[in-house]
Write a protein that holds these residues in place. Structure first.
Motif, PDB file in Angstrom:
ATOM      1  N   SER A  89     -19.253  -0.411  13.657  1.00  0.00           N
ATOM      2  CA  SER A  89     -19.350  -1.277  12.479  1.00  0.00           C
ATOM      3  C   SER A  89     -20.778  -1.756  12.274  1.00  0.00           C
ATOM      4  CB  SER A  89     -18.407  -2.478  12.628  1.00  0.00           C
ATOM      5  OG  SER A  89     -17.059  -2.057  12.697  1.00  0.00           O
ATOM      6  N   PHE A  92     -18.486   2.641   2.030  1.00  0.00           N
ATOM      7  CA  PHE A  92     -17.029   2.703   2.132  1.00  0.00           C
ATOM      8  C   PHE A  92     -16.409   1.400   1.657  1.00  0.00           C
ATOM      9  CE2 PHE A  92     -18.585   5.647   5.341  1.00  0.00           C
ATOM     10  CZ  PHE A  92     -17.840   6.785   5.073  1.00  0.00           C
ATOM     11  N   GLU A  93     -15.273   1.529   1.010  1.00  0.00           N
ATOM     12  CA  GLU A  93     -14.408   0.378   0.740  1.00  0.00           C
ATOM     13  C   GLU A  93     -13.401   0.308   1.877  1.00  0.00           C
ATOM     14  OE1 GLU A  93     -12.644   1.099  -3.015  1.00  0.00           O
ATOM     15  OE2 GLU A  93     -14.501   0.781  -4.153  1.00  0.00           O
ATOM     16  N   ARG A  94     -13.304  -0.854   2.516  1.00  0.00           N
ATOM     17  CA  ARG A  94     -12.445  -0.986   3.698  1.00  0.00           C
ATOM     18  C   ARG A  94     -11.393  -2.055   3.475  1.00  0.00           C
ATOM     19  NH1 ARG A  94     -17.427  -1.956   7.451  1.00  0.00           N
ATOM     20  NH2 ARG A  94     -18.490  -1.921   5.440  1.00  0.00           N
ATOM     21  N   SER A 137     -23.028  -0.184  -0.261  1.00  0.00           N
ATOM     22  CA  SER A 137     -21.864   0.108   0.557  1.00  0.00           C
ATOM     23  C   SER A 137     -21.476   1.581   0.435  1.00  0.00           C
ATOM     24  CB  SER A 137     -20.678  -0.767   0.124  1.00  0.00           C
ATOM     25  OG  SER A 137     -20.960  -2.133   0.346  1.00  0.00           O
ATOM     26  N   ALA A 181     -10.535   3.358   5.292  1.00  0.00           N
ATOM     27  CA  ALA A 181     -11.856   3.358   4.660  1.00  0.00           C
ATOM     28  C   ALA A 181     -11.940   4.515   3.678  1.00  0.00           C
ATOM     29  CB  ALA A 181     -12.955   3.492   5.722  1.00  0.00           C
ATOM     30  N   SER A 210     -10.872   5.955   8.846  1.00  0.00           N
ATOM     31  CA  SER A 210     -10.909   4.589   9.371  1.00  0.00           C
ATOM     32  C   SER A 210     -12.016   4.453  10.400  1.00  0.00           C
ATOM     33  CB  SER A 210      -9.572   4.189   9.999  1.00  0.00           C
ATOM     34  OG  SER A 210      -9.450   4.711  11.313  1.00  0.00           O
TER      35      SER A 210
END
Length: 320
Positions: free
Chosen positions: A35, A50-52, A48, A57, A19
């Motif tokens: 961020s 990471f998928e958050r 991208s 994440a 995370s």
């Protein structure tokens, strides 16, 4: 923006913690700053990483590619930095002996033997309670040799980067004041000491946990444990405030006696170590290892009761 090592560390921290919130805390950053940095990294890499969502994440395929490279590059750079520091601190041929040790019984004997065998070579010492600190100084090239102890079968520090030789294995004995009711016994059951206060020297290994475990197996928890320097441990035992824990090679001392514990539930390994790619890894390593074994043998000989004990306990004593 060009990719930098700190950006790879950021990506790895996010992947390791799962995370942005936890990664920001681990990196000492505010989450908005992390961020923003991640957005810049993703822009530089073209997609991208990471998928958050509310669960955390997870790395994308591009993120996995970057992480795979980061896990190779970051350790390599760390090793390069360590090698550079060690090279800068090295003198080439080993024309001096920088010895580091914990507060054990062998360092004085080792210094004496090295100084006698190499009368023109400077010998210096550094002592600390922390075996990790001593080992790190060998890695950095600030010490040539480390003389430490390790509890039981626990691995020595930085075992994957340093060469370690075991020179001797001792049981852990107890120190009692001469007037103690059990001082006349040849061997003590740990359970018979359940009501005692204890004294021991500090350290950063697993000995505290091993001692607590041994006591639990004997059916009790220690009343109290004073963690202090060796002289204070001896004083607390002499005045009857505590009984002490010590290596079996602890020298005879007025006012106290040392006794083995039945079954030898605790043990201590004496080790000497050096970096395998340093000048110390030459024939001098054999010299220092041999001198350390000789110092250990002398320490054993100073305690006739321990020397006699060893005759019936062959798994202890000098390791060839």
């Amino acid at each position: 923006m060009e990719l930098e090592l700190r950006h790879l560390r950021t990506v790895r921290a996010i992947a390791d913690t799962g995370s942005l919130t936890k990664a920001a805390a681990a990196l000492g950053l505010a989450q908005p700053a992390l961020s923003a940095q991640l957005r810049r990294i993703e822009k530089a890499l073209g997609g991208s990483l990471f998928e958050r969502d509310h669960t955390g994440a997870r790395a994308t395929p591009l993120g996995e590619l970057v992480l795979e490279r980061a896990r190779v590059v970051l350790p390599a750079v760390s090793e390069l930095q360590a090698e550079a520091v060690r090279f800068a601190n090295a003198t080439g041929a080993l024309d001096r002996f920088r010895l580091g040790g914990t507060h054990g019984p062998l360092l004085g004997g080792l210094v004496d033997r090295i100084a006698a065998a190499h009368p023109v070579a400077p010998v210096s010492t550094y002592t600390a309670w922390s075996v990790d600190e001593i080992a790190s100084m060998v890695i950095d090239g600030r010490l040539d040799f480390a003389l430490i102890g390790a509890c039981g079968e626990s691995p020595p520090p930085l075992a994957e980067r340093l060469t370690w030789e075991v020179v001797g294995v001792d049981p852990v004995f107890v120190m009692l004041p001469e007037g103690h009711e059990l001082a006349g016994e040849g061997e003590l059951e740990l359970a018979s000491l359940a009501d005692e206060s204890w004294a021991n020297v500090p350290g950063d290994g697993c000995f505290e946990e091993c001692f607590a475990t041994a006591c639990a197996r004997a059916g009790f928890a220690p009343v109290s444990v004073f963690e202090t320097d060796t002289a204070s441990v001896v004083h607390l035992v002499q005045v009857g405030r505590a009984i002490g824990l010590c290596r079996a090679t602890f020298p005879p001392t007025p006012g106290l006696v040392t006794r083995p514990l039945a079954g030898a539930p605790l043990s201590w390994r004496h080790l000497v170590g050096w970096h395998p790619r340093s000048p110390a890894a030459s024939a001098a390593a054999v010299t220092v290892t041999g001198a350390t074994r000789a110092a250990y043998a002398e320490a054993v000989s100073r305690s006739p009761s321990y020397a006699r004990w060893l005759t019936s306990h062959p798994r202890f004593g000098t390791v060839a």
